[in-house]
Design a protein around this motif. Structure first.
Motif, short mmCIF file in Angstrom:
data_model
loop_
_atom_site.label_atom_id
_atom_site.label_comp_id
_atom_site.label_asym_id
_atom_site.label_seq_id
_atom_site.Cartn_x
_atom_site.Cartn_y
_atom_site.Cartn_z
N SER A 264 -5.89 -34.17 -29.70
CA SER A 264 -4.29 -35.00 -30.43
C SER A 264 -4.65 -35.96 -31.21
O SER A 264 -4.41 -36.21 -32.28
N GLN A 265 -6.13 -36.03 -31.42
CA GLN A 265 -6.46 -37.66 -32.30
C GLN A 265 -7.18 -36.85 -33.69
O GLN A 265 -6.78 -37.43 -34.30
N SER B 172 -3.73 -35.78 -35.73
CA SER B 172 -3.82 -36.95 -36.08
C SER B 172 -4.05 -37.17 -36.72
O SER B 172 -3.22 -37.74 -38.64
N LYS C 43 -0.70 -41.58 -33.83
CA LYS C 43 -0.76 -40.93 -32.21
C LYS C 43 0.48 -40.40 -31.31
O LYS C 43 0.71 -39.67 -31.48
N SER C 44 1.28 -41.55 -31.65
CA SER C 44 2.30 -41.65 -31.21
C SER C 44 3.44 -39.99 -31.77
O SER C 44 3.74 -39.27 -31.29
N THR D 73 2.28 -38.24 -33.38
CA THR D 73 1.58 -36.40 -33.75
C THR D 73 2.20 -36.30 -31.93
O THR D 73 2.55 -34.85 -32.04
N THR D 74 1.59 -36.79 -30.72
CA THR D 74 2.55 -36.54 -29.81
C THR D 74 3.45 -36.09 -29.65
O THR D 74 4.43 -35.07 -28.81
N ARG D 75 4.74 -36.39 -30.23
CA ARG D 75 6.14 -35.47 -30.30
C ARG D 75 6.01 -34.42 -30.74
O ARG D 75 7.03 -33.83 -30.94
N VAL E 4 4.05 -32.69 -31.61
CA VAL E 4 3.21 -31.40 -30.19
C VAL E 4 3.64 -31.17 -29.77
O VAL E 4 4.13 -29.91 -29.09
N ASP E 5 5.02 -32.75 -28.65
CA ASP E 5 5.77 -32.40 -27.59
C ASP E 5 6.59 -31.29 -28.12
O ASP E 5 7.22 -29.74 -27.23
N ARG F 185 -1.31 -26.83 -24.56
CA ARG F 185 -2.21 -28.07 -24.03
C ARG F 185 -3.35 -27.28 -23.02
O ARG F 185 -2.51 -27.58 -22.55
N LEU G 266 -5.58 -29.36 -28.27
CA LEU G 266 -3.98 -28.41 -28.63
C LEU G 266 -5.10 -27.10 -29.19
O LEU G 266 -5.77 -27.30 -30.04
#
Length: 177
Positions: free
Chosen positions: A63-64, A67, A74-75, A77-79, A81-82, A92, A104
């Motif tokens: 993930s990093q 990002s 990062k937050s 990117t998390t959204r 990817v979610d 994942r 990922l």
């Protein structure tokens, strides 16, 4: 070089820089609307599409790394990817090198989606380029590619821009006007 010639060259460079800024702003504005309208009809946002393209092009990544490549925190990117995982375009899996980390990757459906979107956008580019002579097309492509490389080296590789590059307490960094 005489002073008057240096001044004229400096003035010309300043005008060229202003003209390039105006032309790029106009072009980017048109393409942002085009991307939003064309990509979103494939059930993904432009940012989700960029993330998925990176996963297809570069393969599985943490993930990093995603990002960093997207120039997002990062937050965010998390959204992104979610949403891609929820839609079945990415997945994942545990990172074999570091059990605390997650890798990922694009799914088969995600790879097919990227191909459909790319085919759609290339068809639009083909229609746009059809109005230009071959030598102008090649020159334009080469110039844009060269400008992209120069911009990456100056703004990205040098750490000049990106998430948090211009924190309010730090003021503006060089290159991040």
């Amino acid at each position: 070089m005489p002073h008057s010639a240096r001044t004229a060259a400096t003035d010309r460079l300043a005008q060229d820089a202003a003209d390039l800024q105006a032309a790029l702003a106009r072009l980017l504005r048109v393409y942002q609307f085009r991307d939003r309208d064309r990509i979103c009809c494939h059930d993904v946002s432009v940012t989700q599409c960029h993330a998925l393209e990176l996963l297809v092009e570069r393969g599985a990544m943490r993930s990093q790394a995603l990002s960093d490549a997207l120039l997002l925190d990062k937050s965010t990117t998390t959204r992104v990817v979610d949403a891609l995982v929820r839609k079945g375009y990415a997945e994942r899996s545990p990172d074999l090198e570091d059990r605390r980390a997650v890798r990922l990757r694009a799914t088969t459906a995600g790879r097919r989606l990227v191909q459909r979107i790319n085919d759609d956008l290339v068809a639009q580019q083909r229609a746009l380029l059809a109005d230009l002579p071959a030598e102008v097309r090649r020159g334009t492509i080469e110039t844009l590619d060269r400008l992209a490389g120069l911009a990456e080296r100056r703004f990205l590789d040098a750490g000049g821009c990106g998430p948090g590059a211009c924190a309010p307490s730090e003021g503006r960094r060089p290159g991040c006007a």
